[in-house]
Write a protein that holds these residues in place. Structure first.
Motif, mmCIF file in Angstrom:
data_model
loop_
_atom_site.group_PDB
_atom_site.id
_atom_site.type_symbol
_atom_site.label_atom_id
_atom_site.label_comp_id
_atom_site.label_asym_id
_atom_site.label_seq_id
_atom_site.Cartn_x
_atom_site.Cartn_y
_atom_site.Cartn_z
ATOM 1 N N ALA A 110 0.831 -1.203 0.000
ATOM 2 C CA ALA A 110 0.000 0.000 0.000
ATOM 3 C C ALA A 110 0.862 1.247 0.000
ATOM 4 N N THR A 111 0.261 2.352 -0.388
ATOM 5 C CA THR A 111 0.925 3.649 -0.306
ATOM 6 C C THR A 111 0.776 4.180 1.122
ATOM 7 N N LEU A 112 1.878 4.591 1.708
ATOM 8 C CA LEU A 112 1.859 5.103 3.079
ATOM 9 C C LEU A 112 1.724 6.619 3.074
ATOM 10 N N VAL A 113 0.758 7.118 3.804
ATOM 11 C CA VAL A 113 0.631 8.562 4.028
ATOM 12 C C VAL A 113 1.469 8.904 5.257
ATOM 13 N N ILE A 114 2.207 10.009 5.199
ATOM 14 C CA ILE A 114 3.079 10.384 6.313
ATOM 15 C C ILE A 114 2.339 10.235 7.650
ATOM 16 N N PRO A 115 2.909 9.475 8.605
ATOM 17 C CA PRO A 115 2.213 9.214 9.871
ATOM 18 C C PRO A 115 1.873 10.493 10.641
ATOM 19 N N LYS A 116 0.765 10.435 11.343
ATOM 20 C CA LYS A 116 0.328 11.548 12.180
ATOM 21 C C LYS A 116 0.850 11.333 13.594
ATOM 22 N N LEU A 117 1.531 12.337 14.136
ATOM 23 C CA LEU A 117 2.091 12.217 15.476
ATOM 24 C C LEU A 117 1.013 12.414 16.534
ATOM 25 N N ASP A 118 1.285 11.846 17.701
ATOM 26 C CA ASP A 118 0.342 11.909 18.819
ATOM 27 C C ASP A 118 0.419 13.288 19.476
ATOM 28 N N GLN A 119 -0.657 14.040 19.397
ATOM 29 C CA GLN A 119 -0.709 15.380 19.997
ATOM 30 C C GLN A 119 -1.584 15.415 21.250
ATOM 31 N N ASN A 120 -2.036 14.244 21.685
ATOM 32 C CA ASN A 120 -2.933 14.185 22.850
ATOM 33 C C ASN A 120 -2.343 13.395 24.011
ATOM 34 N N SER A 121 -1.053 13.104 23.942
ATOM 35 C CA SER A 121 -0.437 12.327 25.009
ATOM 36 C C SER A 121 -0.182 13.215 26.227
ATOM 37 N N TYR A 122 0.484 12.661 27.208
ATOM 38 C CA TYR A 122 0.764 13.360 28.465
ATOM 39 C C TYR A 122 1.488 14.676 28.232
ATOM 40 N N TRP A 123 2.340 14.722 27.198
ATOM 41 C CA TRP A 123 3.189 15.900 26.965
ATOM 42 C C TRP A 123 2.490 17.005 26.170
ATOM 43 N N ASP A 131 2.271 17.787 23.026
ATOM 44 C CA ASP A 131 3.099 18.436 22.007
ATOM 45 C C ASP A 131 2.311 18.494 20.699
ATOM 46 N N ILE A 132 2.153 19.693 20.132
ATOM 47 C CA ILE A 132 1.343 19.863 18.924
ATOM 48 C C ILE A 132 2.181 19.784 17.643
ATOM 49 N N SER A 133 3.432 19.382 17.752
ATOM 50 C CA SER A 133 4.303 19.297 16.569
ATOM 51 C C SER A 133 3.795 18.226 15.613
ATOM 52 N N ASN A 134 3.951 18.488 14.306
ATOM 53 C CA ASN A 134 3.626 17.470 13.314
ATOM 54 C C ASN A 134 4.914 16.846 12.791
ATOM 55 N N PHE A 135 4.781 15.884 11.903
ATOM 56 C CA PHE A 135 5.922 15.118 11.399
ATOM 57 C C PHE A 135 6.973 16.046 10.782
ATOM 58 N N GLU A 136 6.526 16.986 9.946
ATOM 59 C CA GLU A 136 7.458 17.851 9.214
ATOM 60 C C GLU A 136 8.242 18.783 10.127
ATOM 61 N N GLU A 137 7.739 19.049 11.330
ATOM 62 C CA GLU A 137 8.419 19.957 12.252
ATOM 63 C C GLU A 137 9.489 19.252 13.077
ATOM 64 N N ILE A 138 9.533 17.926 13.005
ATOM 65 C CA ILE A 138 10.528 17.173 13.761
ATOM 66 C C ILE A 138 11.454 16.396 12.840
ATOM 67 N N PHE A 139 10.883 15.790 11.803
ATOM 68 C CA PHE A 139 11.670 14.943 10.904
ATOM 69 C C PHE A 139 11.790 15.563 9.512
ATOM 70 N N ASP A 140 12.865 15.211 8.834
ATOM 71 C CA ASP A 140 13.099 15.656 7.458
ATOM 72 C C ASP A 140 12.204 14.828 6.545
#
Length: 522
Positions: free
Chosen positions: A127-140, A142-151
């Motif tokens: 299958a074609t993978l869509v860039i994973p969505k990061l967890d923004q509702n955990s204990y921390w 953090d509202i960062s998305n994939f592009e703001e952390i990884f290249d």
């Protein structure tokens, strides 16, 4: 004349390949006629079954096999696989018509495991993978998305020969998100598990989202899939230029203070302690605070702190980790980088460690508030800085067996078995409790004895032991490389020696003199 033309056409078509669909239909009609004519019960069943087999055989030759790019072959190699669990009616265009969405879970390093396994899952499902969505509702939170952390561009291009990855669903497929239901596969789901549970839904809906995606792929996989895991983890997943630049500033500033430094990943945050169920002597205040926090996890049962500690499941305190390092031969002059979040108890908890190692540094002490401002409000970006500094250290130490500790241990093995010290907490807690009843030499001797096999040596863990992210044996060659002698010669020039129980750096007298000169200059 017309009849002559018909004869010529028949001659022209003689020997041509028959229409397989018409032939299949003729076969079915033939079997139905046999069912009507024959009176016996056994022969109609056999005839009908043989007709179905004939039909299936004809269709299998009408469609191409499923073609996967082999993770081992990076130069135009393909592996053609006929999988009984994969319907043969899948065609080569399935990657562009089926999309896998992933919602990761937990902190940064827990999400990293999900990102790695998401690529492998997409490969298994073709299958074609869509860039994973990061967890923004955990204990921390953090509202960062994939592009703001990884290249993200590097991630997509580096894996292009393995899996097709896109940043978002194509416009024509966005309507499928309406009413889309997420599914959760079991933990340690095998490839056949994915083919049985996810593939049928993917064929039907064309878009599937897997939620809480952490450790949702089996630990033991085929060697090719394990190597794909390594390619994702150690080569494709890399941080943004902004994070890398700031991390390098931290590393350079540590190097100006000392040629070699030790990095300690200290997990002593309130949530970590609450989850562990351990008790650290804080009295009723600690029990109430951590107890209330522990009740957030509804699946956790009441824990017996003494038994948890006896089984080695309690993170070492800052003082205990300092005593272990001193017992192993690390002196007061060693510069220690501490990677941690909010330490429970604050400076009072860190005071014993600072007394043992006065040269203690953190992100906050090495930078100004202005320099750290772009990262300070985002826990995942702060964790990324710590990850890189710890990876660049000469010796990496951890007080826990959490996600970052395991992932970094695996990376350091993969990158040449760099010194990685894991505490043998199950045995160490006994001597910590009785350290006042023995001499320092006795204490140190027991620390060295108990830490044998926990110092990051190449054969420390057997193949298949532990999590694959911690022990990636399928990706590590045992053949000695030509440049190893150069590295050994380089190490010989360092003013450091290594103990007889493992790769533990201990400063020689000349090294201490050199170190004191550096400290004096700074």
């Amino acid at each position: 004349m017309a009849s002559l033309n018909m004869k010529m056409k028949k001659r022209d078509n003689y020997g041509a390949e028959p229409d397989k669909k018409k032939l299949a239909m003729a076969g079915i009609r033939h079997q139905l006629l046999l069912l009507l004519r024959r009176r016996h019960r056994l022969f109609p069943l056999v005839s009908a079954f043989s007709g179905c087999l004939l039909l299936l055989l004809l269709f299998s030759f009408s469609f191409p096999p499923v073609i996967h790019r082999s993770p081992l072959g990076r130069k135009n190699q393909v592996a053609v696989e006929f999988k009984l669990l994969v319907p043969v009616l899948l065609d080569k265009t399935s990657q562009t018509g089926r999309y896998l969405l992933i919602a990761t879970s937990g902190g940064l390093n827990q999400q990293r495991t999900g990102i790695i396994d998401a690529v492998v899952a997409a490969y298994i499902l073709n299958a074609t993978l869509v860039i994973p969505k990061l967890d923004q509702n955990s204990y921390w939170k953090d509202i960062s998305n994939f592009e703001e952390i990884f290249d993200v561009d590097w991630f997509i291009s580096h894996l292009s020969k393995d899996v097709k990855i896109i940043k978002e669903l194509p416009k024509g497929e966005e309507s499928r998100l309406i009413g889309l239901q997420s599914i959760r596969v079991p933990r340690k789901c095998t490839p056949s598990c994915y083919l049985q549970r996810v593939l049928p839904l993917l064929k039907k809906k064309h878009v599937v989202q897997l939620s809480k995606f952490d450790y949702r792929l089996a630990n033991q996989l085929d060697t090719e899939l394990q190597k794909l895991r390594c390619r994702v983890n150690y080569h494709a997943v890399r941080y943004t230029q902004t994070i890398n630049k700031m991390s390098q500033i931290l590393v350079d500033r540590m190097r100006t203070k000392a040629k070699h430094f030790v990095a300690l990943h200290l997990r002593f945050e309130p949530d970590m302690l609450a989850f562990s169920g351990c008790y650290y002597g804080g009295g009723q205040k600690e029990r109430l605070e951590l107890g209330a926090m522990r009740r957030r996890w509804k699946t956790l049962h009441a824990a017996n702190p003494d038994k948890v500690r006896e089984h080695g499941r309690c993170p070492l305190t800052p003082e205990e980790i300092g005593l272990m390092l001193r017992g192993l031969g690390f002196g007061r002059e060693v510069h220690l980088y501490v990677a941690s979040g909010e330490v429970y108890g604050g400076d009072a908890t860190l005071a014993p460690l600072r007394a043992l190692f006065p040269n203690l540094h953190t992100k906050e002490t090495l930078t100004s508030k202005k320099e750290l401002a772009p990262f300070a409000r985002f826990s995942s970006r702060m964790a990324a800085l710590d990850y890189i500094v710890c990876d660049e250290s000469d010796a990496f130490v951890t007080n826990n067996n959490g996600n970052m500790a395991r992932i970094l241990a695996g990376r350091r093995r993969y990158m040449g078995h760099k010194v990685t010290i894991r505490p043998n907490a199950k045995k160490l807690h006994k001597i910590f409790a009785n350290r006042h009843n023995m001499t320092w030499d006795e204490f140190s001797t027991k620390v060295r004895k108990y830490q044998t096999g926990f110092m990051g040596e190449p054969d420390e863990m057997k193949a298949g032991e532990g999590e694959f992210h911690e022990n990636p044996t399928s990706c590590i060659c045992r053949k000695k490389k030509a440049n190893e002698q150069l590295k050994e010669d380089e190490h010989d020039s360092w003013p450091w020696e290594y103990s007889d129980i493992g790769n533990v750096p201990m400063a020689t007298r000349s090294g201490l003199d050199h170190q004191s000169e550096v400290d004096h200059e700074n």
